[in-house]
Each structure stands twice: as structure tokens, then as C-alpha cells.
Design a protein around this motif. Structure first.
Motif, PDB file in Angstrom:
ATOM      1  N   LEU A   1     -13.541  -1.765  11.149  1.00 55.92           N
ATOM      2  CA  LEU A   1     -12.300  -1.128  10.913  1.00 55.92           C
ATOM      3  C   LEU A   1     -12.309  -0.152   9.587  1.00 55.92           C
ATOM      4  CD1 LEU A   1      -9.231  -1.088  11.262  1.00 55.92           C
ATOM      5  CD2 LEU A   1      -8.908  -2.780   9.708  1.00 55.92           C
ATOM      6  N   ARG A   2     -13.070  -0.468   8.840  1.00 54.09           N
ATOM      7  CA  ARG A   2     -13.067   0.473   7.551  1.00 54.09           C
ATOM      8  C   ARG A   2     -13.847   1.791   8.094  1.00 54.09           C
ATOM      9  NH1 ARG A   2     -14.796  -4.439   4.609  1.00 54.09           N
ATOM     10  NH2 ARG A   2     -13.192  -5.060   3.339  1.00 54.09           N
ATOM     11  N   ILE A   3     -15.076   1.532   8.679  1.00 53.52           N
ATOM     12  CA  ILE A   3     -15.863   2.771   9.293  1.00 53.52           C
ATOM     13  C   ILE A   3     -14.968   3.569   9.902  1.00 53.52           C
ATOM     14  CG2 ILE A   3     -17.497   3.417  10.574  1.00 53.52           C
ATOM     15  CD1 ILE A   3     -19.211   0.860   9.910  1.00 53.52           C
ATOM     16  N   ARG A   4     -14.134   3.085  10.971  1.00 51.40           N
ATOM     17  CA  ARG A   4     -13.164   3.887  11.796  1.00 51.40           C
ATOM     18  C   ARG A   4     -11.934   4.675  11.072  1.00 51.40           C
ATOM     19  NH1 ARG A   4     -11.918   4.355  17.229  1.00 51.40           N
ATOM     20  NH2 ARG A   4     -13.976   4.273  17.483  1.00 51.40           N
ATOM     21  N   LEU A   5     -11.515   3.899   9.852  1.00 51.94           N
ATOM     22  CA  LEU A   5     -10.395   4.374   9.310  1.00 51.94           C
ATOM     23  C   LEU A   5     -11.165   5.627   8.342  1.00 51.94           C
ATOM     24  CD1 LEU A   5      -8.403   1.268   8.098  1.00 51.94           C
ATOM     25  CD2 LEU A   5      -7.878   2.830   9.655  1.00 51.94           C
ATOM     26  N   ALA A   6     -12.186   5.263   7.979  1.00 52.41           N
ATOM     27  CA  ALA A   6     -12.888   6.469   7.108  1.00 52.41           C
ATOM     28  C   ALA A   6     -13.019   7.636   7.879  1.00 52.41           C
ATOM     29  CB  ALA A   6     -14.023   6.104   6.541  1.00 52.41           C
ATOM     30  N   ASN A   7     -13.056   7.653   9.230  1.00 51.49           N
ATOM     31  CA  ASN A   7     -13.712   8.741  10.108  1.00 51.49           C
ATOM     32  C   ASN A   7     -12.348   9.280  10.623  1.00 51.49           C
ATOM     33  OD1 ASN A   7     -16.575   9.266   9.892  1.00 51.49           O
ATOM     34  ND2 ASN A   7     -16.319   7.106  10.162  1.00 51.49           N
ATOM     35  N   LEU A   8     -11.294   8.841  10.648  1.00 54.65           N
ATOM     36  CA  LEU A   8      -9.776   9.365  11.227  1.00 54.65           C
ATOM     37  C   LEU A   8      -9.623  10.595  10.570  1.00 54.65           C
ATOM     38  CD1 LEU A   8      -7.517   6.270  11.530  1.00 54.65           C
ATOM     39  CD2 LEU A   8      -8.730   7.335  13.265  1.00 54.65           C
ATOM     40  N   PRO A   9      -8.924  11.346  11.197  1.00 53.30           N
ATOM     41  CA  PRO A   9      -8.291  12.855  10.917  1.00 53.30           C
ATOM     42  C   PRO A   9      -7.057  12.661  10.039  1.00 53.30           C
ATOM     43  CG  PRO A   9      -7.999  12.607  13.076  1.00 53.30           C
ATOM     44  CD  PRO A   9      -8.884  11.570  12.842  1.00 53.30           C
ATOM     45  N   ASN A  10      -7.110  13.701   9.121  1.00 54.65           N
ATOM     46  CA  ASN A  10      -5.805  13.901   8.233  1.00 54.65           C
ATOM     47  C   ASN A  10      -5.213  12.553   7.517  1.00 54.65           C
ATOM     48  OD1 ASN A  10      -5.613  16.401   9.497  1.00 54.65           O
ATOM     49  ND2 ASN A  10      -4.789  15.665  11.326  1.00 54.65           N
ATOM     50  N   VAL A  11      -6.160  11.786   6.806  1.00 54.67           N
ATOM     51  CA  VAL A  11      -5.731  10.593   6.152  1.00 54.67           C
ATOM     52  C   VAL A  11      -5.768  10.879   4.501  1.00 54.67           C
ATOM     53  CG1 VAL A  11      -6.471   8.976   7.925  1.00 54.67           C
ATOM     54  CG2 VAL A  11      -8.281   9.842   5.893  1.00 54.67           C
ATOM     55  N   HIS A  12      -5.521  12.104   4.164  1.00 53.71           N
ATOM     56  CA  HIS A  12      -5.548  12.617   2.761  1.00 53.71           C
ATOM     57  C   HIS A  12      -4.536  12.053   2.165  1.00 53.71           C
ATOM     58  CE1 HIS A  12      -8.993  15.009   4.290  1.00 53.71           C
ATOM     59  NE2 HIS A  12      -8.175  15.753   4.957  1.00 53.71           N
ATOM     60  N   GLY A  13      -3.476  11.820   2.664  1.00 50.51           N
ATOM     61  CA  GLY A  13      -2.248  11.421   1.781  1.00 50.51           C
ATOM     62  C   GLY A  13      -2.180   9.828   1.772  1.00 50.51           C
ATOM     63  N   GLY A  14      -3.298   9.064   2.438  1.00 50.16           N
ATOM     64  CA  GLY A  14      -3.275   7.600   2.206  1.00 50.16           C
ATOM     65  C   GLY A  14      -3.038   7.032   3.740  1.00 50.16           C
ATOM     66  N   LEU A  15      -3.449   5.866   3.851  1.00 45.37           N
ATOM     67  CA  LEU A  15      -3.111   5.178   5.247  1.00 45.37           C
ATOM     68  C   LEU A  15      -1.904   4.974   5.406  1.00 45.37           C
ATOM     69  CD1 LEU A  15      -6.508   2.585   5.007  1.00 45.37           C
ATOM     70  CD2 LEU A  15      -6.287   4.717   6.399  1.00 45.37           C
ATOM     71  N   VAL A  16      -1.307   4.976   7.006  1.00 48.32           N
ATOM     72  CA  VAL A  16      -0.017   4.529   7.245  1.00 48.32           C
ATOM     73  C   VAL A  16      -0.320   3.500   8.245  1.00 48.32           C
ATOM     74  CG1 VAL A  16       1.941   5.102   8.480  1.00 48.32           C
ATOM     75  CG2 VAL A  16       1.208   6.706   7.089  1.00 48.32           C
ATOM     76  N   VAL A  17       0.157   2.327   7.796  1.00 48.70           N
ATOM     77  CA  VAL A  17      -0.177   0.996   8.467  1.00 48.70           C
ATOM     78  C   VAL A  17       1.211   0.400   9.122  1.00 48.70           C
ATOM     79  CG1 VAL A  17      -1.090  -1.407   8.444  1.00 48.70           C
ATOM     80  CG2 VAL A  17      -2.171   0.523   6.999  1.00 48.70           C
ATOM     81  N   HIS A  18       1.191   0.187  10.340  1.00 51.51           N
ATOM     82  CA  HIS A  18       2.447  -0.412  10.967  1.00 51.51           C
ATOM     83  C   HIS A  18       1.988  -2.029  11.169  1.00 51.51           C
ATOM     84  CE1 HIS A  18       5.023   3.010  12.080  1.00 51.51           C
ATOM     85  NE2 HIS A  18       3.775   3.593  11.715  1.00 51.51           N
ATOM     86  N   ASP A  19       2.777  -2.826  10.665  1.00 54.96           N
ATOM     87  CA  ASP A  19       2.784  -4.128  10.710  1.00 54.96           C
ATOM     88  C   ASP A  19       3.965  -4.853  11.690  1.00 54.96           C
ATOM     89  OD1 ASP A  19       1.724  -6.874  10.513  1.00 54.96           O
ATOM     90  OD2 ASP A  19       2.623  -7.114   8.597  1.00 54.96           O
ATOM     91  N   LEU A  20       3.287  -5.252  12.968  1.00 52.86           N
ATOM     92  CA  LEU A  20       4.336  -5.626  13.966  1.00 52.86           C
ATOM     93  C   LEU A  20       4.718  -7.311  13.747  1.00 52.86           C
ATOM     94  CD1 LEU A  20       2.793  -3.735  16.658  1.00 52.86           C
ATOM     95  CD2 LEU A  20       4.485  -2.793  15.082  1.00 52.86           C
ATOM     96  N   GLY A  21       5.894  -7.419  13.960  1.00 56.68           N
ATOM     97  CA  GLY A  21       6.461  -8.803  13.631  1.00 56.68           C
ATOM     98  C   GLY A  21       5.854  -9.355  12.271  1.00 56.68           C
ATOM     99  N   CYS A  22       6.288  -8.719  11.289  1.00 61.53           N
ATOM    100  CA  CYS A  22       5.386  -8.885   9.908  1.00 61.53           C
ATOM    101  C   CYS A  22       6.093 -10.101   9.378  1.00 61.53           C
ATOM    102  CB  CYS A  22       5.811  -7.881   9.120  1.00 61.53           C
ATOM    103  SG  CYS A  22       7.424  -7.725   8.487  1.00 61.53           S
ATOM    104  N   GLY A  23       6.970 -10.908   9.763  1.00 61.74           N
ATOM    105  CA  GLY A  23       7.623 -12.198   9.118  1.00 61.74           C
ATOM    106  C   GLY A  23       7.810 -11.899   7.677  1.00 61.74           C
ATOM    107  N   THR A  24       7.203 -12.853   6.939  1.00 62.31           N
ATOM    108  CA  THR A  24       7.361 -12.512   5.393  1.00 62.31           C
ATOM    109  C   THR A  24       6.196 -11.908   4.739  1.00 62.31           C
ATOM    110  OG1 THR A  24       6.042 -14.832   5.175  1.00 62.31           O
ATOM    111  CG2 THR A  24       8.532 -14.803   5.034  1.00 62.31           C
ATOM    112  N   GLY A  25       5.331 -11.194   5.688  1.00 61.16           N
ATOM    113  CA  GLY A  25       4.516 -10.001   5.047  1.00 61.16           C
ATOM    114  C   GLY A  25       2.947 -10.459   4.760  1.00 61.16           C
TER     115      GLY A  25
END
Length: 340
Positions: free
Chosen positions: A92-116
């Protein structure tokens, strides 16, 4: 999907707006108003007035749609954290490091997050600034998820959150606009075949990976063994598949759905391993597990009550060990030009 909540008006996004208490400290491990020994909503079938729903996927769905009390989510959080497949984080880290346009930080969507709990586990294991978008149907749980969210990534970078209340089964690529990662815990098994396909299509369309943890695998190992173990397991698995839900078939269906859309899929075991130090969680899990089996097959009731009493006695004595098998899935969708 509703719009993001306004931090200026929603206390769930700003803990300064009012006093906040931990649901576990409010009522321990028992839902307020519940009888001693009863099942916390989420551990098993436990409909009662005042029960709150999270990840209720269909507005017109059955009355017994999955329901979770914050007390149950808090009780299982340590076991969840111990079980999640940390080996999936390197790809996962390898893929995230190679994604385009992440200079402002990662955006993560947590589905059905419950209490987080997913954010509390994952955010401190990833480097770089992160913005978590917490999705759930229950504003009460969204509140706790937001105020208990982590503040720093693995390298000390800032972690921020926002909350969105809505139906996670209706995701589209537009819903995930700007997302770099989708996460969920214990979600796939309460989806239908169509809903998993919708989720896979949304992730593929957004070009973002998905880390989907703790899906039931349909296998339980109890030590010492009991002649009824297999019968209860079979009835429970049938209960998990009611009304078209995938239950123990969810990971296989998800692998196919993501694979058909070009994703590389990794699956790794993520079992709960419950021993004497998990007595309270084990007791609640047992009540819910057996309760669901009896709800599915009422003819088991008399024998199941004796079985449960015997198992709870062994649990209280520290003599019972349980392995509840789950699977974690990492789907690495092909990046798109719009990702990020």
C-alpha cells in the motif's frame, strides 16, 4: 451521499464546541438500559428501543439491518488492531508513494467508520499529511470518530478529519473525487453482490486503492472443542448470508469484482485470537454468535442455551480460547489521471 459537515456548526468535527465523553466510560461494556448479560448491539441480534444504526446500507432494507453500539465497537477495537494484516501496508505504501498529485497530503475515505478505529490504527502507520473523510450513517458515531481521531501521521505530519453522513452503498467515482485511498473495517460481509460491484467500480473510477479489513471468513476455532461448534458455525454463516448479504463469501466476491476492473488484489488472514485477556469481548462475541445462529435456526434454542452457558463458564474461568477467522483485502486499482 450528503455534503461534508460544517466544522462551525457540527460538534462532531470540532471537539471544542462542547464536552465530549468516551462511550466506553459512559456505560462500560453494557449498553445503557440493557439487562446484565445481554448482547451489545453489533455483537449479535439485539433489537431494542434507542438502538443506533451504522452502515445501514439500504433505506428500505429489512428491520434487522446491521446495528452497532459504540460500546461494542470500543470493546473490539484492541482485537481488531491486533488482527489487521500489517503485511499489506508495504504494498500500500509503495502504491501511495507513486500516486500522482499527492503533494498536499493523502486524502483517505473511511467507509462505515463507526467510532473511527481504522483511522486510529492506520493514520499513525502512514507517513505524510493526511485528510480523513469519515463516512457513516449514524451522526452519534461520527461524533466520536471525529473527536477521537489521531492528530499525527507516522512522521509527525498533521492528520485532519471531516465527517459525511450518508449511504456508503451508493458510492460513485464522483463521491471519491480527490481520494487517494479508501478504507473500511468489517464492511464487505454486510454488502450484497451488487453493492460490492458498486464499491469496486467507484474505486476503479477514482483510481485509488482500497484497504478493506476484517471481513468474516466463515470459520471459527474454539479450544477446547465441543460437539456443537460446527452446527453453530453453520447456522451463523447462514444468518450472515440472509437477505442477499454476502457474509463469508464477501472476500471472494470482492476479489472478483476488483479484478474485473483491473485491480491487483492481495488477501491476507486477519484472525481475532481471543484468550483469557479478552474475556469480556469473548463473552459478548459468544452471545452474539450463538444468538444469530438461534435466530437463523430456532430449533437449536434449547441445546444452544446449554452450549452457551458452558462456553461462558469456560470463558469466565480463563479456559476458553477462540480464533475467529477474518480476511483483509488490499485492492490496488490502476491510477487515473484524475486521482488526487
Amino acid at each position: 451521499m450528503t455534503a461534508a459537515t460544517d466544522p462551525a456548526t457540527d460538534p462532531a468535527t470540532d471537539p471544542v464546541t462542547g464536552p465530549v465523553s468516551d462511550p466506553a466510560s459512559e456505560s462500560g461494556s453494557v449498553t445503557p438500559g440493557a439487562e446484565p448479560g445481554s448482547v451489545i448491539p453489533g455483537a449479535g441480534p439485539a433489537p431494542r428501543p434507542g438502538e443506533r444504526a451504522t452502515v445501514r446500507l439500504r433505506e428500505d432494507g429489512p428491520a434487522d439491518a446491521p446495528r452497532y453500539a459504540p460500546e461494542w465497537l470500543q470493546l473490539r477495537e484492541v482485537a481488531d488492531a491486533e488482527a489487521r494484516a500489517a503485511l499489506l501496508l508495504d504494498p500500500l505504501r509503495i502504491r501511495l508513494a507513486n500516486l500522482p498529485n499527492v503533494h498536499g497530503g493523502l486524502v483517505v475515505h473511511d467507509l462505515g467508520c463507526g467510532t473511527g478505529s481504522m483511522g486510529r490504527w492506520l493514520a499513525p502507520r502512514l507517513d505524510g499529511a493526511q485528510h480523513w473523510v469519515l463516512h457513516d450513517r449514524d451522526p452519534y458515531l461520527l461524533h466520536f470518530a471525529a473527536v477521537a481521531s489521531p492528530h499525527a501521521a507516522a512522521d509527525g505530519s498533521r492528520v485532519s478529519v471531516e465527517t459525511r453522513r450518508g449511504d456508503v452503498a451508493r458510492l460513485t467515482p464522483d463521491s471519491l473525487n480527490g481520494a487517494h485511498l479508501v478504507t473500511a473495517s468489517a464492511l464487505l460481509d454486510v454488502l450484497t453482490h451488487e453493492e460490492v460491484a458498486t464499491l469496486a467500480a467507484a474505486c476503479a473510477g477514482a483510481g485509488c486503492p482500497a484497504l478493506l479489513t476484517l471481513s468474516v471468513a466463515g470459520r471459527v476455532d474454539l479450544t477446547p472443542a465441543h460437539p456443537m461448534d460446527a452446527e453453530i458455525t453453520e447456522a451463523f454463516n447462514a444468518h450472515q448470508r440472509r437477505d442477499g448479504l454476502l457474509g463469508p463469501d464477501a472476500v471472494d466476491v470482492a476479489c472478483e469484482a476488483f479484478g474485473e476492473r483491473g485491480a491487483t488484489v492481495h488477501v491476507h488472514p486477519s484472525a481475532w485470537r481471543l484468550g483469557p485477556e479478552h474475556r469480556e469481548l469473548t463473552a459478548q462475541w459468544l452471545r452474539g454468535w450463538v444468538g444469530a445462529a438461534v435466530e437463523q435456526r430456532p430449533e437449536l434454542k434449547e441445546r444452544a442455551e446449554s452450549y452457551l452457558a458452558e462456553r461462558l463458564e469456560a470463558c469466565a474461568a480463563g479456559e476458553l480460547r477462540v480464533v475467529v477467522h477474518h480476511s483483509d483485502l488490499l485492492a490496488l486499482s490502476r491510477p487515473t489521471g484524475g486521482a488526487g
